[in-house]
Design a protein around this motif. Structure first.
Motif, PDB file in Angstrom:
ATOM      1  N   ASP A  38       0.835  -1.210   0.000  1.00  0.00           N
ATOM      2  CA  ASP A  38       0.000   0.000   0.000  1.00  0.00           C
ATOM      3  C   ASP A  38       0.862   1.250   0.000  1.00  0.00           C
ATOM      4  OD1 ASP A  38      -2.281  -1.572   0.045  1.00  0.00           O
ATOM      5  OD2 ASP A  38      -2.519  -1.420   2.222  1.00  0.00           O
ATOM      6  N   LEU A  39       1.912   1.219   0.771  1.00  0.00           N
ATOM      7  CA  LEU A  39       2.828   2.351   0.861  1.00  0.00           C
ATOM      8  C   LEU A  39       3.478   2.625  -0.491  1.00  0.00           C
ATOM      9  CD1 LEU A  39       4.535   4.388   2.540  1.00  0.00           C
ATOM     10  CD2 LEU A  39       6.120   2.503   2.893  1.00  0.00           C
ATOM     11  N   LEU A  40       3.971   1.582  -1.138  1.00  0.00           N
ATOM     12  CA  LEU A  40       4.629   1.762  -2.428  1.00  0.00           C
ATOM     13  C   LEU A  40       3.645   2.218  -3.508  1.00  0.00           C
ATOM     14  CD1 LEU A  40       7.090  -1.263  -2.425  1.00  0.00           C
ATOM     15  CD2 LEU A  40       7.612   1.152  -2.071  1.00  0.00           C
ATOM     16  N   GLU A  41       2.410   1.723  -3.449  1.00  0.00           N
ATOM     17  CA  GLU A  41       1.388   2.179  -4.405  1.00  0.00           C
ATOM     18  C   GLU A  41       1.111   3.667  -4.233  1.00  0.00           C
ATOM     19  OE1 GLU A  41      -2.151  -0.197  -4.182  1.00  0.00           O
ATOM     20  OE2 GLU A  41      -1.081  -2.021  -4.761  1.00  0.00           O
ATOM     21  N   LEU A  42       1.010   4.124  -2.995  1.00  0.00           N
ATOM     22  CA  LEU A  42       0.772   5.534  -2.716  1.00  0.00           C
ATOM     23  C   LEU A  42       1.937   6.385  -3.228  1.00  0.00           C
ATOM     24  CD1 LEU A  42      -0.947   7.746  -1.308  1.00  0.00           C
ATOM     25  CD2 LEU A  42       0.453   7.331   0.706  1.00  0.00           C
ATOM     26  N   LEU A  43       3.148   5.948  -2.972  1.00  0.00           N
ATOM     27  CA  LEU A  43       4.319   6.685  -3.440  1.00  0.00           C
ATOM     28  C   LEU A  43       4.408   6.677  -4.966  1.00  0.00           C
ATOM     29  CD1 LEU A  43       6.867   5.553  -0.748  1.00  0.00           C
ATOM     30  CD2 LEU A  43       6.028   7.874  -1.086  1.00  0.00           C
ATOM     31  N   HIS A  44       3.979   5.582  -5.586  1.00  0.00           N
ATOM     32  CA  HIS A  44       3.983   5.505  -7.049  1.00  0.00           C
ATOM     33  C   HIS A  44       2.965   6.483  -7.646  1.00  0.00           C
ATOM     34  CE1 HIS A  44       4.548   3.821 -11.008  1.00  0.00           C
ATOM     35  NE2 HIS A  44       3.246   3.670 -11.112  1.00  0.00           N
TER      36      HIS A  44
END
Length: 64
Positions: A5-11
């Motif tokens: 979820d964190l990486l999706e948000l940053l992406h």
């Protein structure tokens, strides 16, 4: 916290840097100091792995 979820948000916001507390707020996670510190530790690991960059002290963004 789910790292995916964190990486999706940053992406999604790839041209923006965030502080750990801001990421918690955006993901609807608790913002107590202990929980945010765990996230800071995970973010540091992702920086060391080369997945994220740290453009300033306490700021994280997705490597482009």
């Amino acid at each position: 916290m789910n790292v995916t979820d964190l990486l999706e948000l940053l992406h999604e916001h790839h041209e923006q840097s965030f502080r750990a507390r801001e990421l918690h707020e955006l993901l609807g996670l608790p913002t107590d100091e202990a929980t945010v510190n765990v996230t800071r530790s995970r973010l540091g690991q992702l920086v060391r792995q080369g997945i994220l960059t740290q453009p300033g002290r306490g700021q994280y963004e997705k490597r482009t």
